[in-house]
Every structure is written in structure tokens, then in C-alpha cells.
Design a protein around this motif. Structure first.
Motif, mmCIF file in Angstrom:
data_model
loop_
_atom_site.group_PDB
_atom_site.id
_atom_site.type_symbol
_atom_site.label_atom_id
_atom_site.label_comp_id
_atom_site.label_asym_id
_atom_site.label_seq_id
_atom_site.Cartn_x
_atom_site.Cartn_y
_atom_site.Cartn_z
ATOM 1 N N ALA A 1 27.161 5.013 44.788
ATOM 2 C CA ALA A 1 28.201 4.095 45.661
ATOM 3 C C ALA A 1 29.546 3.939 44.543
ATOM 4 N N LYS A 2 30.507 4.852 44.696
ATOM 5 C CA LYS A 2 31.579 4.706 43.573
ATOM 6 C C LYS A 2 32.453 3.602 44.206
ATOM 7 N N LEU A 3 33.304 3.225 43.236
ATOM 8 C CA LEU A 3 34.415 2.124 43.459
ATOM 9 C C LEU A 3 35.652 2.929 44.092
ATOM 10 N N ARG A 4 36.290 2.421 44.897
ATOM 11 C CA ARG A 4 37.570 2.845 45.486
ATOM 12 C C ARG A 4 38.590 2.064 44.774
ATOM 13 N N PRO A 5 39.812 2.524 44.887
ATOM 14 C CA PRO A 5 41.142 1.840 44.338
ATOM 15 C C PRO A 5 41.323 0.605 44.905
ATOM 16 N N SER B 1 43.693 2.255 37.536
ATOM 17 C CA SER B 1 42.780 2.569 38.060
ATOM 18 C C SER B 1 42.245 3.632 39.267
ATOM 19 N N TYR B 2 43.428 3.922 39.889
ATOM 20 C CA TYR B 2 43.327 4.826 40.784
ATOM 21 C C TYR B 2 42.491 6.063 40.622
ATOM 22 N N SER B 3 43.177 6.701 39.580
ATOM 23 C CA SER B 3 42.605 7.971 38.955
ATOM 24 C C SER B 3 41.137 7.920 38.039
ATOM 25 N N LYS B 4 41.104 6.677 37.374
ATOM 26 C CA LYS B 4 39.823 6.364 36.798
ATOM 27 C C LYS B 4 38.704 6.191 37.528
ATOM 28 N N ARG B 5 38.685 5.472 38.823
ATOM 29 C CA ARG B 5 37.624 5.007 39.533
ATOM 30 C C ARG B 5 37.073 6.178 40.490
ATOM 31 N N THR B 6 37.940 7.179 40.899
ATOM 32 C CA THR B 6 37.621 8.173 41.807
ATOM 33 C C THR B 6 37.403 9.453 41.438
ATOM 34 N N PRO C 1 35.682 12.923 34.882
ATOM 35 C CA PRO C 1 34.417 12.341 34.424
ATOM 36 C C PRO C 1 34.235 10.929 34.383
ATOM 37 N N HIS C 2 35.129 10.047 34.895
ATOM 38 C CA HIS C 2 35.020 8.808 34.672
ATOM 39 C C HIS C 2 34.770 7.824 36.037
ATOM 40 N N LEU C 3 33.902 8.391 36.856
ATOM 41 C CA LEU C 3 33.441 8.032 38.046
ATOM 42 C C LEU C 3 32.945 6.675 37.768
ATOM 43 N N HIS C 4 33.507 5.503 38.508
ATOM 44 C CA HIS C 4 32.821 4.325 38.428
ATOM 45 C C HIS C 4 32.096 3.860 39.615
ATOM 46 N N GLY C 5 31.130 2.927 39.452
ATOM 47 C CA GLY C 5 30.356 2.593 40.418
ATOM 48 C C GLY C 5 29.006 2.192 40.029
#
Length: 216
Positions: free
Chosen positions: A44-48, A106-111, A114-118
Motif C-alpha cells: 500500500a503505497k503512500l500518495r502525495p 514528496s510527490y515524486s518520492k512517494r509514488t 526506487p523510492h516507493l514509500h508505504g
């Protein structure tokens, strides 16, 4: 099997995601990111950050800057008498400006890779991937999973709906408003596989996907 877990009233906002968890391979996490311990996991990734809070922080920053220079102009040579308001305006501009800038970054980093956050769930446990650090939590280390509000004991403070995972001496709060998958679905999945060790082996297969589709 139908699996449901109750959540508090107003825990799910109208802007909460309705998307399913994504089945991802550990190889998808590039060398610059730490791969999850499981070969396959449901993520479950984080969205901006929503644009309204960002715009609000930017507006407050501009007001603080305007107030700072306006106060300087009005004070003239008597700056010593307005040091406290100036300090407050400067701190406000720095604080809310930092929030706005970090939210935009965070818009590009979270989504994206290789830096998918979640948060990901796999056979061995839960994998948290955040800007502040990664954590791989074995199922056996989890002590509680709950759909709660922050500052629940402080009626005058802001209450934010979060999915709270407690393990060892740590707590992770997943803000339901920035989760890129259905918070209710993630809560159900986390709780079910935590309480049912015999079913965890299906987390590397599409069987888990079928089970979660039934919950949706």
C-alpha cells in the motif's frame, strides 16, 4: 470466507483511497532502496499530500512573511519592542514553508521507484518504507493493530485518523488520508494475517488477492 473489522465512525474520510493493495516483487525496489524481506508482498503505497493542506501552508507562509516585513516597517527604529512578534512570524514562515516545500518534494518520492514509500505485508511480516527510515517487522513482534485517532485523549487537539501498528517498543501511524490503498482493506489484511499465521503463506500468491477482493 467473509472477514470484516469494525472501524470508528468518521475514521474513513471521503477522500480516502478505494484502491486495492498491489502485489509487488522485491526486485522492483532498486539498489538505492531496501528490498522487503519477502520475495512477494502486497504493498500500500503512500500518495502525495493533498493540495489543499499544501496550499494552506503556503498561504500561511506568505502571510507570515508579509507580517514580518510589515512589522519591521512599522517599528522603524524601535525594533527592540517588536522582537517577540518578529520571532513568532519568522518561526511561522520557516515552519509552514518547510512543510509546503517537503510536501511538494514528496510527490515524486512517494509514488515512484526506487523510492516507493508505504507499507507492505508478506509471509514473514510487515515492511515499512518511509523517508525517515525503513523497518521490517516480523508478525511475531506485532503487539497491536488498530483503527484509531491521534490525540484521542486531548479533545482540544487535532484528531487525525490513522492505522496504528505497535511492535516491540515502537509505533507506526499510517495516516488514512495519504494511503494509496483502501485503509479499511489494509486494516483488515493486517489484522487477519496477524491473527491467522496458517494463512500467511498465501501472501506470496494471488490467493491473498482473491481473499482481499472478497473483503472489498
Amino acid at each position: 470466507m467473509t472477514q470484516t473489522y469494525e472501524v470508528p465512525a468518521d475514521w474513513l474520510t471521503g477522500s480516502a483511497s478505494r484502491k486495492p493493495l498491489q502485489l509487488v516483487n522485491a526486485f522492483a525496489f532498486a539498489s538505492s532502496s531496501t528490498p522487503p524481506p519477502d520475495q512477494w508482498s502486497y504493498f500500500a503505497k503512500l500518495r502525495p499530500v493533498p493540495w489543499r493542506p499544501v496550499a494552506g501552508c503556503a498561504a500561511i507562509t506568505l502571510v507570515c512573511i508579509w507580517g514580518f516585513f510589515g512589522t519591521l516597517e512599522l517599528a522603524g527604529g524601535e525594533i527592540v519592542h517588536v522582537l517577540i512578534p518578529l520571532a513568532g512570524l519568522l518561526l511561522g514562515a520557516l515552519y509552514f514553508g518547510w512543510i509546503a516545500i517537503m510536501s511538494v518534494l514528496s510527490y515524486s518520492k512517494r509514488t515512484g521507484w526506487p523510492h516507493l514509500h508505504g507499507a507492505g505485508i508478506g509471509e514473514s511480516g510487515i515492511a515499512f518504507r518511509f523517508a525517515g527510515g525503513d523497518a521490517d517487522v516480523p508478525w511475531e513482534s506485532v503487539t497491536s493493530i488498530g483503527a484509531v485517532f491521534t490525540n484521542a485523549d486531548h479533545p482540544r487537539k487535532v484528531h487525525i485518523p490513522v492505522l496504528r501498528v505497535t511492535f516491540a517498543d515502537s509505533t507506526v501511524d499510517l495516516n488514512t488520508q495519504i494511503l494509496g490503498a483502501s485503509p479499511r482493506l489494509l486494516y483488515s489484511a493486517l489484522t487477519y494475517y496477524w491473527k491467522n499465521p496458517a494463512s500467511r503463506s498465501e501472501l506470496g500468491t494471488t490467493l491473498a488477492q482473491k481473499r482481499m477482493e472478497g473483503w472489498r
